[in-house]
Write a protein that holds these residues in place. Structure first.
Motif, PDB file in Angstrom:
ATOM      1  N   VAL A 484       0.812  -1.206   0.000  1.00 54.10           N
ATOM      2  CA  VAL A 484       0.000   0.000   0.000  1.00 54.10           C
ATOM      3  C   VAL A 484       0.850   1.263   0.000  1.00 54.10           C
ATOM      4  O   VAL A 484       0.567   2.237  -0.708  1.00 54.10           O
ATOM      5  CB  VAL A 484      -0.953   0.009   1.216  1.00 54.10           C
ATOM      6  N   THR A 485       1.936   1.247   0.768  1.00 57.43           N
ATOM      7  CA  THR A 485       2.802   2.431   0.842  1.00 57.43           C
ATOM      8  C   THR A 485       3.436   2.733  -0.501  1.00 57.43           C
ATOM      9  O   THR A 485       3.439   3.886  -0.974  1.00 57.43           O
ATOM     10  CB  THR A 485       3.893   2.227   1.909  1.00 57.43           C
ATOM     11  N   VAL A 486       3.962   1.702  -1.164  1.00 56.36           N
ATOM     12  CA  VAL A 486       4.608   1.899  -2.462  1.00 56.36           C
ATOM     13  C   VAL A 486       3.566   2.266  -3.515  1.00 56.36           C
ATOM     14  O   VAL A 486       3.829   3.073  -4.412  1.00 56.36           O
ATOM     15  CB  VAL A 486       5.393   0.628  -2.865  1.00 56.36           C
ATOM     16  N   GLN A 487       2.375   1.676  -3.419  1.00 55.39           N
ATOM     17  CA  GLN A 487       1.302   2.052  -4.339  1.00 55.39           C
ATOM     18  C   GLN A 487       1.047   3.555  -4.283  1.00 55.39           C
ATOM     19  O   GLN A 487       0.930   4.220  -5.323  1.00 55.39           O
ATOM     20  CB  GLN A 487       0.016   1.296  -3.986  1.00 55.39           C
ATOM     21  N   ARG A 488       0.944   4.066  -3.077  1.00 50.58           N
ATOM     22  CA  ARG A 488       0.678   5.499  -2.919  1.00 50.58           C
ATOM     23  C   ARG A 488       1.822   6.334  -3.497  1.00 50.58           C
ATOM     24  O   ARG A 488       1.582   7.375  -4.129  1.00 50.58           O
ATOM     25  CB  ARG A 488       0.469   5.824  -1.438  1.00 50.58           C
ATOM     26  N   GLN A 489       3.046   5.874  -3.313  1.00 54.48           N
ATOM     27  CA  GLN A 489       4.188   6.598  -3.860  1.00 54.48           C
ATOM     28  C   GLN A 489       4.144   6.618  -5.392  1.00 54.48           C
ATOM     29  O   GLN A 489       4.408   7.654  -6.020  1.00 54.48           O
ATOM     30  CB  GLN A 489       5.487   5.949  -3.379  1.00 54.48           C
ATOM     31  N   VAL A 490       3.802   5.484  -6.000  1.00 49.64           N
ATOM     32  CA  VAL A 490       3.745   5.410  -7.454  1.00 49.64           C
ATOM     33  C   VAL A 490       2.636   6.310  -7.992  1.00 49.64           C
ATOM     34  O   VAL A 490       2.821   7.030  -8.982  1.00 49.64           O
ATOM     35  CB  VAL A 490       3.540   3.951  -7.908  1.00 49.64           C
ATOM     36  N   LEU A 491       1.473   6.300  -7.342  1.00 52.58           N
ATOM     37  CA  LEU A 491       0.378   7.143  -7.795  1.00 52.58           C
ATOM     38  C   LEU A 491       0.706   8.626  -7.634  1.00 52.58           C
ATOM     39  O   LEU A 491       0.370   9.449  -8.497  1.00 52.58           O
ATOM     40  CB  LEU A 491      -0.895   6.803  -7.012  1.00 52.58           C
ATOM     41  N   ARG A 492       1.386   8.965  -6.536  1.00 52.70           N
ATOM     42  CA  ARG A 492       1.819  10.364  -6.356  1.00 52.70           C
ATOM     43  C   ARG A 492       2.832  10.750  -7.429  1.00 52.70           C
ATOM     44  O   ARG A 492       2.823  11.884  -7.921  1.00 52.70           O
ATOM     45  CB  ARG A 492       2.421  10.540  -4.966  1.00 52.70           C
ATOM     46  N   LEU A 493       3.688   9.810  -7.789  1.00 54.36           N
ATOM     47  CA  LEU A 493       4.680  10.090  -8.818  1.00 54.36           C
ATOM     48  C   LEU A 493       4.007  10.340 -10.169  1.00 54.36           C
ATOM     49  O   LEU A 493       4.392  11.258 -10.903  1.00 54.36           O
ATOM     50  CB  LEU A 493       5.665   8.918  -8.921  1.00 54.36           C
ATOM     51  N   LEU A 494       2.999   9.538 -10.501  1.00 50.56           N
ATOM     52  CA  LEU A 494       2.272   9.769 -11.744  1.00 50.56           C
ATOM     53  C   LEU A 494       1.596  11.145 -11.733  1.00 50.56           C
ATOM     54  O   LEU A 494       1.591  11.850 -12.749  1.00 50.56           O
ATOM     55  CB  LEU A 494       1.226   8.666 -11.948  1.00 50.56           C
ATOM     56  N   ALA A 495       1.029  11.513 -10.589  1.00 51.49           N
ATOM     57  CA  ALA A 495       0.403  12.833 -10.479  1.00 51.49           C
ATOM     58  C   ALA A 495       1.436  13.940 -10.639  1.00 51.49           C
ATOM     59  O   ALA A 495       1.167  14.976 -11.278  1.00 51.49           O
ATOM     60  CB  ALA A 495      -0.322  12.959  -9.136  1.00 51.49           C
ATOM     61  N   ARG A 496       2.619  13.729 -10.086  1.00 54.14           N
ATOM     62  CA  ARG A 496       3.682  14.735 -10.197  1.00 54.14           C
ATOM     63  C   ARG A 496       4.166  14.845 -11.647  1.00 54.14           C
ATOM     64  O   ARG A 496       4.419  15.950 -12.149  1.00 54.14           O
ATOM     65  CB  ARG A 496       4.834  14.348  -9.276  1.00 54.14           C
ATOM     66  N   VAL A 497       4.303  13.702 -12.327  1.00 46.82           N
ATOM     67  CA  VAL A 497       4.697  13.714 -13.736  1.00 46.82           C
ATOM     68  C   VAL A 497       3.665  14.470 -14.558  1.00 46.82           C
ATOM     69  O   VAL A 497       4.007  15.276 -15.441  1.00 46.82           O
ATOM     70  CB  VAL A 497       4.853  12.269 -14.245  1.00 46.82           C
ATOM     71  N   ARG A 498       2.414  14.237 -14.265  1.00 42.15           N
ATOM     72  CA  ARG A 498       1.348  14.919 -14.978  1.00 42.15           C
ATOM     73  C   ARG A 498       1.406  16.428 -14.743  1.00 42.15           C
ATOM     74  O   ARG A 498       1.245  17.231 -15.679  1.00 42.15           O
ATOM     75  CB  ARG A 498       0.012  14.352 -14.523  1.00 42.15           C
TER      76      ARG A 498
END
Length: 636
Positions: A484-498
């Motif tokens: 769950v922790t890494v999932q949240r990091q990956v989703l935040r990273l996609l949002a940051r890339v966007r």
């Protein structure tokens, strides 16, 4: 089932040719000594070493015997000896290859080491070595060739059995106390039988060639017996005066060996992954489910109208994607959700032009960044997608090349599409790794994929997409198998890339809550169709398709009553080659009636950006998803 697979061999051009050749060879082996044995043995001192003529098609030998009949009669001994040597090699190799599975660990390792050493030597060299040990003659040559082929077959058997031995059903058999020998006979060997049979067929052709070589050298068949290799050796000195006399035995060896090898190739195609499924006419054309306004298509970074993906099956065309239409605006985040097998990933692969033969992609419109992906030249499309489209796959371990360092794989994009040198491309790769928050990016760039954690590999995959200037990021289940922790990091990273690149995002997931938290709009897909699309802000309150409501109800939250069973969606999705005439969800929907089972609803607009394909949508309740919860509880 096995019988039907083998019957399919004769239906392929290669298989049909192999069967015809093999029938001729085996027929000669069975009948030639009976029909022409007397003529082949007849000595005629008045016709010694004559050339080809009407009386003797291939001429005669040093005793005046007809070489054509001797060539035909030699088929039996040549084929029988090759098959005997193959049987010895297969049996010995199977025993050696499976020995580590039944013997104690130390003894099994010794056997494996011995096989590895033997495999390092060429088969012909081993055959010659064994021939010295067993002596010249038929018997010695059969054992020499059989034992020479055994190590290669043992290595293959060991590799295949080791792959099966690690599967869950074998582990389960060990847990319940099944013995090693029984596991080998009942669980391992049946699962590797097909490739073993294929390689046995190929081995028979090789054994035929090697046996002919030993006889040619005088080590194999001894007088008065003769095979093709011995005939070749006896008449080789006449190759300059009567070439056909010397060449004919060699042609016979090639034809017989080709028959066995072609049969093996055809069997490998039928039983393996290379069997081309015959197409059955042109693929069906899906009727348009939804039109995209011209203004929306012009502004969209990706516009898809009536997309269809079809694959040829045994009984007709299978369409895992049926008339999908949508548009993604620049900077927009759109989620695509649905159960496994609903067509989400297939849609993404079709859009990214990553579907290979025999898949067929058709669409009334498929444009990316204003470029027609179906009509533009391949080189232009490849450059456009290579620089402006990023794809993040769900398993970066299989997406990265395990034999190349991470930095090199990222740098390849800059070298290929941006014309950078190797040093500059590697520097950009390190910079991209830093941009996705990978610590010690310089060191990580020189590591292999297996040296990175799952979360780092997923970040590196996103960095791979950022090597260009992406206008669209397709993230296919990017959080699968991550905590769950890494999932949240990956989703935040996609949002940051966007946010940093203004790239649009197409997020594919089976978890509707992930899409709800990440995207502005969600498309719900079922059985190859988009059945509902609406803003994520309205997902909890205005979702109207029974399937969407069931997906929401099936996800527990902090308010879920732990004393009641979790909500589930009854049944399972339909098989794509057996889709019903009406709504594909009708068999699992409690609201379905005769109309739903007879007619497939079109995607219609409910208001604003909300569209739905359902004859009986759930009433919209602004208070929340109460109806979905109630319906799920009633099903339980």
């Amino acid at each position: 089932m096995m019988r039907s697979k083998w019957l399919r061999i004769a239906r392929t051009p290669v298989g049909a040719s192999a069967v015809v050749l093999l029938v001729v060879v085996l027929g000669l082996a069975a009948l030639a000594p009976i029909v022409w044995g007397g003529r082949a043995a007849a000595v005629d001192t008045a016709a010694i070493q004559q050339g080809p003529s009407a009386a003797h098609w291939l001429g005669t030998d040093a005793l005046g015997r007809d070489l054509f009949y001797r060539l035909l009669v030699a088929t039996r001994l040549s084929v029988i000896l090759a098959l005997l040597a193959t049987i010895i090699g297969v049996v010995t190799g199977t025993l050696l290859g499976t020995a580590p599975s039944v013997l104690p660990t130390r003894i099994g390792r010794l056997v494996t080491a011995a096989v590895d050493i033997a495999v390092a030597f060429p088969g012909l060299l081993l055959a010659l070595s064994f021939a010295v040990i067993f002596g010249t003659g038929t018997t010695g040559s059969v054992f020499a060739i059989g034992l020479a082929f055994a190590p290669q077959f043992a290595r293959l058997t060991y590799t295949l059995s080791a792959g099966v031995a690690g599967r869950d059903f074998v582990a389960a058999a060990r847990v319940v106390g099944v013995g090693r020998v029984r596991i080998l006979l009942r669980h391992i060997l049946p699962n590797i039988a097909e490739p073993l049979v294929v390689n046995t067929t190929l081995g028979a052709g090789s054994a035929l060639l090697v046996f002919a070589g030993l006889s040619f050298l005088g080590i194999g068949v001894q007088p008065p017996q003769y095979d093709w290799g011995r005939l070749l050796g006896e008449n080789l000195d006449r190759i300059y005066t009567e070439p056909i006399v010397a060449i004919a035995p060699g042609i016979a060896v090639v034809i017989a060996g080709l028959a066995f090898n072609l049969l093996g190739e055809a069997a490998a195609s039928v039983l393996g992954m290379r069997m081309p499924t015959p197409r059955r006419g042109a693929p069906p054309v899906a009727s348009a489910r939804e039109d995209i306004p011209d203004d929306a298509a012009a502004e969209a970074v990706l516009a898809v109208w009536n997309l269809q993906v079809a694959f040829p099956g045994r009984t007709g065309w299978v369409t895992p994607v049926r008339g999908v239409s949508f548009a993604i605006a620049p900077g927009e985040a759109v989620g695509l959700v649905g159960e496994s097998g609903s067509g989400k990933s297939m849609t993404a692969l079709a859009v990214a032009r990553l579907l290979a033969e025999p898949g067929v992609v058709t669409a009334d419109r498929l444009t990316f960044a204003g470029e027609d992906l179906l009509g533009a030249p391949e080189r232009r499309v490849r450059r456009l997608l290579g620089t402006s489209l990023a794809v993040v796959f769900q398993d970066p371990m299989t997406s990265f090349n395990p034999t190349q360092r991470i930095g090199r794989q990222l740098a390849e994009i800059a070298i290929e599409h941006q014309g950078l040198g190797r040093r500059a491309a590697l520097a950009r790769a390190v910079d991209r790794l830093r941009s996705v928050r990978i610590p010690a990016a310089q060191r990580r760039a020189h590591q292999y994929p297996h040296e990175l954690s799952g979360g780092m590999r997923q970040r590196a995959m996103i960095g791979l997409g950022l090597m260009g200037t992406p206008r669209l990021v397709i993230a296919d289940e990017p959080t699968t198998a991550l905590d769950v922790t890494v999932q949240r990091q990956v989703l935040r990273l996609l949002a940051r890339v966007r946010a940093d690149t203004t790239a649009a995002i197409l997020l594919i997931s089976h978890d509707i809550t992930v899409v709800e938290q990440t995207c502005e709009r969600v498309m719900v897909m079922y059985a190859g169709r988009v059945v509902e699309t609406l803003p994520t802000a309205d997902l909890r309150t205005k979702a109207a398709h029974p399937y969407t409501r069931a997906l929401l109800a099936a996800v527990p939250d902090m308010d879920t009553d732990l004393d009641r069973p979790l909500a589930v969606i009854p049944g399972r999705p339909p098989e794509l080659d057996q889709l019903p005439a009406g709504c594909a969800f009708a068999a699992r929907c409690e609201r379905a009636d005769d109309r739903c089972r007879a007619s497939d609803p079109a995607l219609i607009e409910l208001g604003g950006k909300h569209r739905i394909a359902c004859w009986h949508p759930v009433a919209q309740h602004p208070a929340g998803p109460d109806l979905a919860t109630d319906a799920a509880e009633e099903r339980v």
